[in-house]
Design a protein around this motif. Structure first.
Motif, PDB file in Angstrom:
ATOM      1  N   LEU A  21     -38.417  14.652  12.262  1.00 30.58           N
ATOM      2  CA  LEU A  21     -38.562  14.001  10.964  1.00 30.58           C
ATOM      3  C   LEU A  21     -39.328  14.933  10.036  1.00 30.58           C
ATOM      4  O   LEU A  21     -40.535  14.858   9.930  1.00 30.58           O
ATOM      5  CB  LEU A  21     -39.285  12.665  11.121  1.00 30.58           C
ATOM      6  N   SER A  22     -38.598  15.826   9.377  1.00 31.28           N
ATOM      7  CA  SER A  22     -39.248  16.846   8.556  1.00 31.28           C
ATOM      8  C   SER A  22     -39.205  16.532   7.060  1.00 31.28           C
ATOM      9  O   SER A  22     -39.799  17.235   6.254  1.00 31.28           O
ATOM     10  CB  SER A  22     -38.607  18.211   8.815  1.00 31.28           C
ATOM     11  N   ASP A  23     -38.483  15.462   6.668  1.00 34.02           N
ATOM     12  CA  ASP A  23     -38.441  15.085   5.256  1.00 34.02           C
ATOM     13  C   ASP A  23     -39.766  14.453   4.834  1.00 34.02           C
ATOM     14  O   ASP A  23     -40.558  14.025   5.667  1.00 34.02           O
ATOM     15  CB  ASP A  23     -37.314  14.080   4.996  1.00 34.02           C
ATOM     16  N   ASP A  24     -39.974  14.390   3.523  1.00 31.50           N
ATOM     17  CA  ASP A  24     -41.183  13.761   2.982  1.00 31.50           C
ATOM     18  C   ASP A  24     -40.938  12.315   2.554  1.00 31.50           C
ATOM     19  O   ASP A  24     -41.857  11.624   2.148  1.00 31.50           O
ATOM     20  CB  ASP A  24     -41.701  14.547   1.771  1.00 31.50           C
ATOM     21  N   ARG A  25     -39.643  11.882   2.636  1.00 32.58           N
ATOM     22  CA  ARG A  25     -39.301  10.541   2.144  1.00 32.58           C
ATOM     23  C   ARG A  25     -38.231   9.933   3.053  1.00 32.58           C
ATOM     24  O   ARG A  25     -37.224  10.579   3.364  1.00 32.58           O
ATOM     25  CB  ARG A  25     -38.788  10.652   0.711  1.00 32.58           C
ATOM     26  N   TYR A  26     -38.475   8.686   3.465  1.00 37.24           N
ATOM     27  CA  TYR A  26     -37.524   7.964   4.308  1.00 37.24           C
ATOM     28  C   TYR A  26     -37.397   6.535   3.809  1.00 37.24           C
ATOM     29  O   TYR A  26     -38.347   5.970   3.270  1.00 37.24           O
ATOM     30  CB  TYR A  26     -37.997   7.944   5.772  1.00 37.24           C
ATOM     31  N   GLU A  27     -36.210   5.949   4.021  1.00 40.11           N
ATOM     32  CA  GLU A  27     -36.013   4.545   3.682  1.00 40.11           C
ATOM     33  C   GLU A  27     -35.828   3.753   4.976  1.00 40.11           C
ATOM     34  O   GLU A  27     -35.037   4.130   5.838  1.00 40.11           O
ATOM     35  CB  GLU A  27     -34.797   4.348   2.788  1.00 40.11           C
ATOM     36  N   VAL A  28     -36.583   2.656   5.094  1.00 44.05           N
ATOM     37  CA  VAL A  28     -36.487   1.762   6.246  1.00 44.05           C
ATOM     38  C   VAL A  28     -35.870   0.467   5.739  1.00 44.05           C
ATOM     39  O   VAL A  28     -36.404  -0.166   4.830  1.00 44.05           O
ATOM     40  CB  VAL A  28     -37.885   1.480   6.847  1.00 44.05           C
ATOM     41  N   LYS A  29     -34.711   0.070   6.310  1.00 44.50           N
ATOM     42  CA  LYS A  29     -34.056  -1.151   5.836  1.00 44.50           C
ATOM     43  C   LYS A  29     -33.767  -2.079   7.013  1.00 44.50           C
ATOM     44  O   LYS A  29     -33.281  -1.648   8.051  1.00 44.50           O
ATOM     45  CB  LYS A  29     -32.750  -0.811   5.113  1.00 44.50           C
ATOM     46  N   GLN A  30     -34.070  -3.365   6.803  1.00 44.23           N
ATOM     47  CA  GLN A  30     -33.840  -4.371   7.839  1.00 44.23           C
ATOM     48  C   GLN A  30     -32.401  -4.865   7.788  1.00 44.23           C
ATOM     49  O   GLN A  30     -31.811  -5.001   6.720  1.00 44.23           O
ATOM     50  CB  GLN A  30     -34.800  -5.548   7.642  1.00 44.23           C
ATOM     51  N   SER A  31     -31.845  -5.169   8.961  1.00 43.59           N
ATOM     52  CA  SER A  31     -30.536  -5.797   9.056  1.00 43.59           C
ATOM     53  C   SER A  31     -30.636  -7.237   8.570  1.00 43.59           C
ATOM     54  O   SER A  31     -31.723  -7.809   8.504  1.00 43.59           O
ATOM     55  CB  SER A  31     -30.065  -5.756  10.515  1.00 43.59           C
ATOM     56  N   LEU A  32     -29.499  -7.840   8.245  1.00 44.78           N
ATOM     57  CA  LEU A  32     -29.495  -9.245   7.824  1.00 44.78           C
ATOM     58  C   LEU A  32     -29.867 -10.175   8.969  1.00 44.78           C
ATOM     59  O   LEU A  32     -30.313 -11.293   8.753  1.00 44.78           O
ATOM     60  CB  LEU A  32     -28.107  -9.625   7.285  1.00 44.78           C
ATOM     61  N   VAL A  33     -29.674  -9.726  10.198  1.00 46.89           N
ATOM     62  CA  VAL A  33     -29.949 -10.564  11.364  1.00 46.89           C
ATOM     63  C   VAL A  33     -31.131 -10.012  12.147  1.00 46.89           C
ATOM     64  O   VAL A  33     -31.135  -8.840  12.523  1.00 46.89           O
ATOM     65  CB  VAL A  33     -28.721 -10.637  12.292  1.00 46.89           C
ATOM     66  N   ARG A  34     -32.150 -10.808  12.370  1.00 49.48           N
ATOM     67  CA  ARG A  34     -33.369 -10.546  13.139  1.00 49.48           C
ATOM     68  C   ARG A  34     -34.009  -9.195  12.836  1.00 49.48           C
ATOM     69  O   ARG A  34     -33.630  -8.516  11.884  1.00 49.48           O
ATOM     70  CB  ARG A  34     -33.153 -10.767  14.627  1.00 49.48           C
ATOM     71  N   ASN A  35     -35.007  -8.827  13.615  1.00 51.77           N
ATOM     72  CA  ASN A  35     -35.792  -7.628  13.319  1.00 51.77           C
ATOM     73  C   ASN A  35     -35.108  -6.368  13.847  1.00 51.77           C
ATOM     74  O   ASN A  35     -35.446  -5.835  14.903  1.00 51.77           O
ATOM     75  CB  ASN A  35     -37.200  -7.772  13.897  1.00 51.77           C
ATOM     76  N   LYS A  36     -34.143  -5.910  13.071  1.00 58.85           N
ATOM     77  CA  LYS A  36     -33.366  -4.721  13.409  1.00 58.85           C
ATOM     78  C   LYS A  36     -33.415  -3.803  12.193  1.00 58.85           C
ATOM     79  O   LYS A  36     -33.218  -4.269  11.063  1.00 58.85           O
ATOM     80  CB  LYS A  36     -31.932  -5.148  13.723  1.00 58.85           C
ATOM     81  N   TYR A  37     -33.691  -2.524  12.398  1.00 54.68           N
ATOM     82  CA  TYR A  37     -33.960  -1.620  11.283  1.00 54.68           C
ATOM     83  C   TYR A  37     -33.167  -0.324  11.398  1.00 54.68           C
ATOM     84  O   TYR A  37     -32.897   0.154  12.503  1.00 54.68           O
ATOM     85  CB  TYR A  37     -35.462  -1.274  11.229  1.00 54.68           C
ATOM     86  N   ALA A  38     -32.824   0.237  10.234  1.00 51.22           N
ATOM     87  CA  ALA A  38     -32.241   1.574  10.165  1.00 51.22           C
ATOM     88  C   ALA A  38     -33.153   2.430   9.298  1.00 51.22           C
ATOM     89  O   ALA A  38     -33.644   1.977   8.263  1.00 51.22           O
ATOM     90  CB  ALA A  38     -30.831   1.522   9.568  1.00 51.22           C
ATOM     91  N   VAL A  39     -33.384   3.662   9.730  1.00 51.26           N
ATOM     92  CA  VAL A  39     -34.226   4.599   8.992  1.00 51.26           C
ATOM     93  C   VAL A  39     -33.346   5.744   8.503  1.00 51.26           C
ATOM     94  O   VAL A  39     -32.661   6.391   9.307  1.00 51.26           O
ATOM     95  CB  VAL A  39     -35.363   5.141   9.885  1.00 51.26           C
ATOM     96  N   ARG A  40     -33.344   5.977   7.187  1.00 48.23           N
ATOM     97  CA  ARG A  40     -32.526   7.039   6.588  1.00 48.23           C
ATOM     98  C   ARG A  40     -33.418   8.114   5.985  1.00 48.23           C
ATOM     99  O   ARG A  40     -34.478   7.821   5.450  1.00 48.23           O
ATOM    100  CB  ARG A  40     -31.613   6.459   5.489  1.00 48.23           C
ATOM    101  N   ASP A  41     -32.946   9.347   6.061  1.00 51.97           N
ATOM    102  CA  ASP A  41     -33.696  10.458   5.474  1.00 51.97           C
ATOM    103  C   ASP A  41     -33.373  10.583   3.996  1.00 51.97           C
ATOM    104  O   ASP A  41     -32.641   9.758   3.426  1.00 51.97           O
ATOM    105  CB  ASP A  41     -33.433  11.756   6.237  1.00 51.97           C
ATOM    106  N   GLY A  42     -33.900  11.640   3.356  1.00 55.50           N
ATOM    107  CA  GLY A  42     -33.710  11.837   1.921  1.00 55.50           C
ATOM    108  C   GLY A  42     -32.263  12.012   1.510  1.00 55.50           C
ATOM    109  O   GLY A  42     -31.894  11.721   0.372  1.00 55.50           O
ATOM    110  N   ALA A  43     -31.407  12.470   2.444  1.00 55.84           N
ATOM    111  CA  ALA A  43     -29.983  12.667   2.147  1.00 55.84           C
ATOM    112  C   ALA A  43     -29.185  11.385   2.372  1.00 55.84           C
ATOM    113  O   ALA A  43     -27.976  11.357   2.131  1.00 55.84           O
ATOM    114  CB  ALA A  43     -29.432  13.790   3.017  1.00 55.84           C
ATOM    115  N   GLY A  44     -29.851  10.328   2.844  1.00 58.09           N
ATOM    116  CA  GLY A  44     -29.159   9.068   3.093  1.00 58.09           C
ATOM    117  C   GLY A  44     -28.576   8.944   4.484  1.00 58.09           C
ATOM    118  O   GLY A  44     -27.879   7.965   4.784  1.00 58.09           O
ATOM    119  N   ASP A  45     -28.841   9.910   5.362  1.00 54.46           N
ATOM    120  CA  ASP A  45     -28.319   9.873   6.727  1.00 54.46           C
ATOM    121  C   ASP A  45     -29.234   9.067   7.633  1.00 54.46           C
ATOM    122  O   ASP A  45     -30.460   9.196   7.558  1.00 54.46           O
ATOM    123  CB  ASP A  45     -28.178  11.297   7.285  1.00 54.46           C
ATOM    124  N   VAL A  46     -28.651   8.251   8.498  1.00 56.16           N
ATOM    125  CA  VAL A  46     -29.442   7.490   9.471  1.00 56.16           C
ATOM    126  C   VAL A  46     -30.026   8.458  10.491  1.00 56.16           C
ATOM    127  O   VAL A  46     -29.305   9.265  11.086  1.00 56.16           O
ATOM    128  CB  VAL A  46     -28.580   6.429  10.181  1.00 56.16           C
TER     129      VAL A  46
END
Length: 200
Positions: A21-46
């Motif tokens: 994880l070498s980027d300075d910015r990440y997005e953490v987004k929850q799924s619509l169902v229960r506590n499930k998350y995806a983390v994307r880097d600055g380029a938008g890749d999971v």
């Protein structure tokens, strides 16, 4: 003689072997169902996916890479912990990398990221809005208002933010301004855990 410019920083000690994880910015987004998350880097890749294991005596959040390989897990230190310690364990080495220590003071969450062996503080995550943080524990609809956190290094210097966004699904942007002494993997995992625990 080693070139000082290429010598590893102190935070390399707390790197997780399975992810970079070498980027300075990440997005953490929850799924619509229960506590499930995806983390994307600055380029938008999971880069990571995490999901809370349900029906466990101890809360557990395993994370996998974009390819589905085990990356690391975050596990509560005590049975049915609401406030306590959460250990991040590297799936590649089986070693604890850091411990997340939650200090629930007057219903305001402060998290400290610590060395698992010495207990030394490496970073702190604090809610920017103490009133909102307290309300989120007491009033269900307050969870609809995104919370914001500040990240500090061991010396109390500001190094980044976790900013909640208005969305149908909980979403946080994790920004680290100066990661020289802050383990990014721990901060990103903490962003997921903060959200999951606040929405109990």
């Amino acid at each position: 003689m080693d070139d000082p410019s290429t010598s590893p920083s102190e935070s390399d000690t707390y790197d997780i072997s399975t992810v970079d994880l070498s980027d300075d910015r990440y997005e953490v987004k929850q799924s619509l169902v229960r506590n499930k998350y995806a983390v994307r880097d600055g380029a938008g890749d999971v880069v990571l996916r995490g999901k809370q294991k349900m029906f466990k005596l101890k809360e557990e959040f395993p994370f996998v890479t974009a390819d589905g390989e085990d990356a690391f897990s975050v596990k509560a230190g005590g049975i049915m912990d609401v406030a306590g310690n959460y250990a991040i364990t590297d799936a590649g080495t089986g070693e604890e990398v850091v411990v997340l220590d939650e200090d629930l003071s007057l219903l305001v969450e402060n998290w400290t990221i610590r060395d698992p062996d010495t207990g030394e503080a490496l970073a702190t995550i604090r809610s920017k809005n103490k009133v909102l943080s307290a309300l989120r524990h007491l009033v269900g609809p307050a969870n609809l208002i995104p919370n914001k956190y500040e990240i500090f290094d061991a010396d109390g210097g500001h190094v980044g933010d976790i900013a909640g966004q208005f969305s149908m699904r909980d979403a946080y942007t994790v920004t680290i301004d100066d990661a020289s002494g802050v383990p990014k993997e721990a901060v990103i995992a903490a962003a997921c855990i903060l959200d999951a625990l606040e929405n109990k």
